[in-house]
Structures are given as structure tokens and as C-alpha cells.
Motif scaffolding. Structure first.
Motif, PDB file in Angstrom:
ATOM      1  N   UNK A   1      -2.802  -6.660  -8.998  1.00  0.00           N
ATOM      2  CA  UNK A   1      -3.622  -7.121  -7.882  1.00  0.00           C
ATOM      3  C   UNK A   1      -3.067  -8.413  -7.309  1.00  0.00           C
ATOM      4  N   UNK A   2      -2.978  -8.451  -6.004  1.00  0.00           N
ATOM      5  CA  UNK A   2      -2.526  -9.656  -5.320  1.00  0.00           C
ATOM      6  C   UNK A   2      -3.119  -9.689  -3.914  1.00  0.00           C
ATOM      7  N   UNK A   3      -3.236 -10.877  -3.374  1.00  0.00           N
ATOM      8  CA  UNK A   3      -3.784 -11.010  -2.024  1.00  0.00           C
ATOM      9  C   UNK A   3      -2.697 -10.656  -1.010  1.00  0.00           C
ATOM     10  N   UNK A   4      -2.981  -9.644  -0.207  1.00  0.00           N
ATOM     11  CA  UNK A   4      -1.991  -9.149   0.753  1.00  0.00           C
ATOM     12  C   UNK A   4      -2.667  -8.911   2.104  1.00  0.00           C
ATOM     13  N   UNK A   5      -1.828  -8.861   3.145  1.00  0.00           N
ATOM     14  CA  UNK A   5      -2.333  -8.494   4.463  1.00  0.00           C
ATOM     15  C   UNK A   5      -2.526  -6.979   4.502  1.00  0.00           C
ATOM     16  N   UNK A   6      -3.723  -6.538   4.856  1.00  0.00           N
ATOM     17  CA  UNK A   6      -4.021  -5.109   4.888  1.00  0.00           C
ATOM     18  C   UNK A   6      -3.103  -4.382   5.877  1.00  0.00           C
ATOM     19  N   UNK A   7      -2.724  -5.052   6.939  1.00  0.00           N
ATOM     20  CA  UNK A   7      -1.849  -4.426   7.931  1.00  0.00           C
ATOM     21  C   UNK A   7      -0.521  -4.008   7.301  1.00  0.00           C
ATOM     22  N   UNK A   8       0.017  -4.842   6.399  1.00  0.00           N
ATOM     23  CA  UNK A   8       1.281  -4.508   5.739  1.00  0.00           C
ATOM     24  C   UNK A   8       1.128  -3.293   4.838  1.00  0.00           C
ATOM     25  N   UNK A   9      -0.022  -3.184   4.171  1.00  0.00           N
ATOM     26  CA  UNK A   9      -0.264  -2.041   3.277  1.00  0.00           C
ATOM     27  C   UNK A   9      -0.372  -0.754   4.088  1.00  0.00           C
ATOM     28  N   UNK A  10      -1.064  -0.821   5.222  1.00  0.00           N
ATOM     29  CA  UNK A  10      -1.212   0.355   6.089  1.00  0.00           C
ATOM     30  C   UNK A  10       0.158   0.799   6.621  1.00  0.00           C
ATOM     31  N   UNK A  11       0.964  -0.139   7.049  1.00  0.00           N
ATOM     32  CA  UNK A  11       2.297   0.211   7.561  1.00  0.00           C
ATOM     33  C   UNK A  11       3.168   0.815   6.467  1.00  0.00           C
ATOM     34  N   UNK A  12       3.031   0.308   5.264  1.00  0.00           N
ATOM     35  CA  UNK A  12       3.779   0.865   4.135  1.00  0.00           C
ATOM     36  C   UNK A  12       3.345   2.302   3.855  1.00  0.00           C
ATOM     37  N   UNK A  13       2.056   2.586   4.036  1.00  0.00           N
ATOM     38  CA  UNK A  13       1.542   3.935   3.821  1.00  0.00           C
ATOM     39  C   UNK A  13       2.021   4.903   4.898  1.00  0.00           C
ATOM     40  N   UNK A  14       2.133   4.414   6.118  1.00  0.00           N
ATOM     41  CA  UNK A  14       2.518   5.275   7.246  1.00  0.00           C
ATOM     42  C   UNK A  14       4.008   5.602   7.244  1.00  0.00           C
ATOM     43  N   UNK A  15       4.832   4.653   6.802  1.00  0.00           N
ATOM     44  CA  UNK A  15       6.287   4.777   6.948  1.00  0.00           C
ATOM     45  C   UNK A  15       6.856   6.126   6.468  1.00  0.00           C
ATOM     46  N   UNK A  16       6.511   6.630   5.270  1.00  0.00           N
ATOM     47  CA  UNK A  16       7.094   7.908   4.837  1.00  0.00           C
ATOM     48  C   UNK A  16       6.575   9.117   5.605  1.00  0.00           C
ATOM     49  N   UNK A  17       5.518   8.929   6.422  1.00  0.00           N
ATOM     50  CA  UNK A  17       4.896  10.045   7.115  1.00  0.00           C
ATOM     51  C   UNK A  17       5.251  10.101   8.593  1.00  0.00           C
ATOM     52  N   UNK A  18       6.054   9.170   9.052  1.00  0.00           N
ATOM     53  CA  UNK A  18       6.367   9.098  10.488  1.00  0.00           C
ATOM     54  C   UNK A  18       7.102  10.340  10.968  1.00  0.00           C
ATOM     55  N   UNK A  19       8.045  10.848  10.160  1.00  0.00           N
ATOM     56  CA  UNK A  19       8.816  12.031  10.583  1.00  0.00           C
ATOM     57  C   UNK A  19       7.899  13.250  10.692  1.00  0.00           C
ATOM     58  N   UNK A  20       7.002  13.416   9.680  1.00  0.00           N
ATOM     59  CA  UNK A  20       6.068  14.554   9.721  1.00  0.00           C
ATOM     60  C   UNK A  20       5.190  14.497  10.971  1.00  0.00           C
ATOM     61  N   UNK A  21       4.754  13.299  11.345  1.00  0.00           N
ATOM     62  CA  UNK A  21       3.935  13.150  12.553  1.00  0.00           C
ATOM     63  C   UNK A  21       4.752  13.432  13.809  1.00  0.00           C
ATOM     64  N   UNK A  22       5.997  12.980  13.836  1.00  0.00           N
ATOM     65  CA  UNK A  22       6.858  13.203  15.004  1.00  0.00           C
ATOM     66  C   UNK A  22       7.145  14.683  15.198  1.00  0.00           C
ATOM     67  N   UNK A  23       7.342  15.419  14.086  1.00  0.00           N
ATOM     68  CA  UNK A  23       7.626  16.853  14.197  1.00  0.00           C
ATOM     69  C   UNK A  23       6.463  17.601  14.829  1.00  0.00           C
ATOM     70  N   UNK A  24       5.237  17.099  14.666  1.00  0.00           N
ATOM     71  CA  UNK A  24       4.057  17.716  15.277  1.00  0.00           C
ATOM     72  C   UNK A  24       3.637  16.970  16.538  1.00  0.00           C
ATOM     73  N   UNK A  25       4.508  16.052  16.988  1.00  0.00           N
ATOM     74  CA  UNK A  25       4.270  15.274  18.209  1.00  0.00           C
ATOM     75  C   UNK A  25       2.909  14.569  18.167  1.00  0.00           C
TER      76      UNK A  25
END
Length: 335
Positions: free
Chosen positions: A186-210
Motif C-alpha cells: 500500500x502506498x499513496x498514489x495518484x488514482x489517475x496514474x493507476x487508471x492509465x496503467x490499467x488501460x494501457x494493455x487494453x488500448x489495442x483491443x479497444x482500437x480493434x473495435x474502434x
């Protein structure tokens, strides 16, 4: 009588007898008339002493019997009768030990149940791909196969092996989280950074479905979380939205800071859930209507386990205008 056979009681009787004889002898020397008075006093005090010793011995014997029954699985034992006197301290300690033993037994029972469930889950989920692999292996033994057909069979084998590897890895993660063998960093982090980290591996899958992924997360919003595990949990929820949204659809991620908690809301514009599926969405291996082919039903279960282990909750519902909505709440001061 068992009480008389006790070595400590025997010593007490012998010592009392010796003292009685001694003081009787002294009283004869001093004043022979006082012998009976001294003898009566000594006998009375010895009798009273033996009586209380017997009562204490009986309580200790009862206590020993209760402990023996407790060790043999009787959890209905009560030590309330040992509330007064010199046994009260011993009672308190044994009561603590009793509660601890019962808690440990319950924890062990739950752990065994979780292990059995995990093994059953792994066995069930691996059965289908293993059967398919056996069929593919038998097909590869056919010497009349063309190179193209052989390559296609090998490609299917690789896909099945990859699925099996993912299944085992995900089940092990859930089992370790359930058993508490994983320590969250556990550490104090910016939630925005965590969300972006979660999205990064899924960007290609989203792009393929436009599809477009919209984020409304305040840049200054901080939470105390495990970055890696929370990103995986959010990623599993976002992945579910991508899979169940149409081509050209959108996924929206919002964070709202409230006095006692922080809400993370993830929405899509797909078909939403059937009402009968909603109570089971986070169950392991549950596949509701509209599940994608090859979906093992583990992603949301893992997300719930991760979030719960950090003191949060996750819920799912249908939006009023259509589409699915996941609400994740992280409470302040619980970690």
C-alpha cells in the motif's frame, strides 16, 4: 475416594496429624484440661481446610474435564461457573485459549474449503482444453496432413496452452489473495496514474473495435492502494466493458471524491446485464448470457477479491439509459 488418593491431600492430612499430636502433647504438659479444647480446635480447622481443599480440587477436576471435552471438539463448553476465587485468573486464560482455538479451527476449516474449491475449479476448467489437446495431438499423427493443416493444428494447440496458463495463473492469484499469502504494498498514489496503467494493455483491443475510452479522473486525487493489483482489478473490469460493448462504442471511467469514500464508476454503452445475472457476476466461473467465447468467468471474480482485500467494494448494475455500470468504492481510513 480419588480425593484422598491425591498426593497433596495425603501430605496435608499427615502434616495436620503431626501438628495435632504436637499441640496435644504441649497442652498436656502445660494444662491437661486444655487438651480437649486444643484437640477440638485443631480437628475443626483441619476439617474446614480439607473441605475447601476438596471444593477446589473438584473445581480443578471439572475444569480439566471441560478442557478435555473442548479438545475433542465440544464447542458448547462454558466456563462461567469459574468466575470467583483463585481459579478466576486460570478461567480467564483458558477462556482466551478456547476462543483462540475455535477461531483457528474455523480459519483452518475455511482454508481447507478454499483449497478444495480451488482444486475443483482448476480441475474443471482444465478438463476441456486438455481434452481438446488430446484430440489435436491425435490429429497431428495423421501423416496425410498438409503443412498448412499441420500449422493450423499447432496454432490451436498454442492457443489452448496459453488459455490453460492464464487460467492457472489467475486461479493461483485468487487463491493466494483468499489465503492472505500475498502482502499488498500500500502506498499513496495518484488514482489517475493507476487508471492509465490499467488501460494501457487494453488500448489495442479497444482500437480493434474502434472504441473510445474516456477518463474523468481528477489529477490531484490520491488514494492509498497497491498500484499493481488495483490496476489489474480495474483492467479486468474495463476489459469486460470492451468485450460487451459494440464496435464504435465507448467506455467511460469517472472518479468522484466524497467525504468518506472515493467512487470509481466504469460505464459502457453495451446491452447491459440480464437481471438474473447481476447477483452472480462476481462469482468464479460464472458465465451469463452474452459471455464471449473462451471467457472463463474469472476476471470479475479476481477484481472483486483484490478490491475487497483493500477494504473496498464493487457493485454492478444497469444504467437507466442502457449499458453496464460498475461502481467501485474505496473507503477512507480502513487501510
Amino acid at each position: 475416594m480419588e480425593f484422598i488418593r491425591n498426593s497433596e491431600v495425603k501430605r496435608q492430612i499427615v502434616v495436620s496429624s503431626i501438628l495435632t499430636l504436637f499441640w496435644c502433647g504441649i497442652s498436656i504438659i502445660v494444662d491437661s484440661k486444655a487438651v480437649w479444647i486444643v484437640l477440638s480446635a485443631i480437628i475443626s480447622s483441619s476439617a474446614v481446610s480439607l473441605f475447601f481443599t476438596y471444593q477446589r480440587y473438584k473445581k480443578i477436576a471439572d475444569l480439566s474435564l471441560y478442557i478435555d471435552r473442548l479438545l475433542h471438539g465440544d464447542e458448547t463448553i462454558s466456563f462461567e461457573q469459574f468466575q470467583e476465587g483463585e481459579l478466576s485468573v486460570l478461567h480467564d486464560e483458558i477462556s482466551k485459549m478456547t476462543r483462540r482455538l475455535i477461531e483457528q479451527a474455523e480459519a483452518l476449516k475455511i482454508e481447507k474449503g478454499n483449497l478444495a474449491d480451488a482444486l475443483a475449479d482448476i480441475s474443471h476448467q482444465l478438463k476441456t482444453p486438455l481434452t481438446s489437446l488430446n484430440i489435436l495431438n491425435a490429429s497431428l499423427c495423421n501423416e496425410e496432413l498438409t503443412e498448412e493443416e499441420r500449422y493450423e493444428l499447432i496454432r490451436k494447440q498454442a492457443m489452448l496452452l496459453s488459455k490453460m496458463e492464464w487460467l492457472i495463473a489467475t486461479l493461483l492469484k485468487i487463491s493466494k489473495l483468499d489465503a492472505g499469502t500475498i502482502t499488498l504494498k500500500l502506498q499513496e498514489v495518484y488514482l489517475k496514474d493507476v487508471v492509465e496503467k490499467a488501460i494501457r494493455p487494453l488500448e489495442i483491443a479497444a482500437e480493434l473495435k474502434m472504441q473510445t475510452i474516456k477518463k474523468e479522473v481528477p489529477a490531484e486525487l490520491k488514494l492509498t492502494l497497491d498500484v499493481e493489483w488495483t490496476a489489474e482489478a480495474l483492467g479486468n473490469v474495463i476489459k469486460n466493458c470492451i468485450e460487451h460493448s459494440p464496435e464504435g462504442g465507448s467506455i467511460e471511467i469517472k472518479a468522484i471524491e466524497r467525504p468518506l469514500l472515493t467512487q470509481v464508476i466504469i460505464e459502457d454503452n453495451g446491452a447491459g446485464f440480464q437481471e438474473k445475472d447481476i447477483p452472480h457476476l462476481f462469482d468464479r466461473f460464472y458465465q451469463g448470457n452474452g459471455s464471449t467465447i473462451g471467457n472463463a468467468g474469472l476476471g470479475l471474480a479476481l477484481a472483486k477479491t483484490i478490491i475487497n482485500n483493500q477494504g473496498g467494494i464493487i457493485r454492478a448494475k444497469n444504467q437507466e439509459l442502457g449499458g453496464a455500470e460498475f461502481e467501485i468504492c474505496f473507503y477512507r481510513g480502513l487501510l
